[in-house]
Write an enzyme that holds these catalytic residues in place. Structure first.
Site, PDB file in Angstrom:
ATOM      1  N   VAL A   1      16.549 -37.715 -21.083  1.00  0.00           N
ATOM      2  CA  VAL A   1      17.147 -36.535 -21.398  1.00  0.00           C
ATOM      3  C   VAL A   1      17.274 -36.124 -22.708  1.00  0.00           C
ATOM      4  O   VAL A   1      17.264 -36.837 -23.651  1.00  0.00           O
ATOM      5  CB  VAL A   1      18.562 -36.398 -20.677  1.00  0.00           C
TER       6      VAL A   1
ATOM      7  N   THR B   1      13.974 -36.618 -26.820  1.00  0.00           N
ATOM      8  CA  THR B   1      15.126 -37.012 -25.676  1.00  0.00           C
ATOM      9  C   THR B   1      15.497 -38.527 -26.086  1.00  0.00           C
ATOM     10  O   THR B   1      15.271 -39.255 -27.359  1.00  0.00           O
ATOM     11  CB  THR B   1      14.162 -37.480 -24.419  1.00  0.00           C
ATOM     12  N   ASP B   2      16.497 -38.865 -25.498  1.00  0.00           N
ATOM     13  CA  ASP B   2      16.974 -40.227 -25.939  1.00  0.00           C
ATOM     14  C   ASP B   2      16.467 -41.203 -25.015  1.00  0.00           C
ATOM     15  O   ASP B   2      15.877 -40.962 -24.094  1.00  0.00           O
ATOM     16  CB  ASP B   2      18.620 -40.321 -25.744  1.00  0.00           C
ATOM     17  N   PHE B   3      17.195 -42.392 -25.122  1.00  0.00           N
ATOM     18  CA  PHE B   3      16.630 -43.621 -24.280  1.00  0.00           C
ATOM     19  C   PHE B   3      16.745 -43.482 -22.895  1.00  0.00           C
ATOM     20  O   PHE B   3      16.103 -43.986 -22.024  1.00  0.00           O
ATOM     21  CB  PHE B   3      17.502 -44.906 -24.530  1.00  0.00           C
ATOM     22  N   SER B   4      17.350 -42.393 -22.356  1.00  0.00           N
ATOM     23  CA  SER B   4      17.563 -42.110 -20.675  1.00  0.00           C
ATOM     24  C   SER B   4      16.715 -40.949 -20.395  1.00  0.00           C
ATOM     25  O   SER B   4      16.651 -40.816 -19.269  1.00  0.00           O
ATOM     26  CB  SER B   4      19.234 -41.782 -20.467  1.00  0.00           C
TER      27      SER B   4
END
Length: 133
Positions: free
Chosen positions: A15, A10-13
């Site tokens: 997702v 996942t990324d920082f958000s």
């Protein structure tokens, strides 16, 4: 093929980072050959005898990102062939979460040797049923 989404995917958000879908789909294409009955080392050894320096490269890829996946999701990577031509194979792929399609892709893979397109080795053509009329 099923894949569980981990934190590292996942990324920082929170997702799945878009580039990680490419890794998921690469595994799906490899697993597709396995599910068709290919013992990969044997298949590639036969291909190497026919076409020295044989390799597959992604020639083109079209992706549509429809919905996000999140950590702990269980994803299905679904792969099916569209066309097997002289030196290329085109497959369709979907990344699904249950009934939801998250990503759609069309991938064209080329067979090369020494940097040039080469006919798909016979063993792989037979496996993909490309020579069946």
């Amino acid at each position: 093929m099923q894949i569980r989404v981990y934190y590292e995917d996942t990324d920082f958000s929170g997702v799945v980072y878009h580039a990680n879908y490419l890794c998921f789909m690469e595994r799906g294409r490899t697993n597709h050959l396995r599910l068709m009955g290919a013992e990969q080392r044997t298949l590639f050894a036969e291909a190497e005898q026919e076409t020295r320096g044989f390799a597959f490269v992604v020639r083109s890829m079209h992706l549509d990102f429809l919905k996000p996946a999140r950590m702990d999701d269980l994803l299905d990577i679904v792969t099916w062939p569209i066309a097997v031509k002289g030196a290329s194979i085109t497959v369709a792929q979907e990344v699904r979460r249950g009934d939801d399609v998250l990503v759609r892709a069309e991938v064209r893979v080329a067979c090369i040797s020494e940097g040039r397109a080469q006919p798909i080795p016979h063993a792989l053509r037979v496996l993909m049923k490309a020579d069946v009329v």
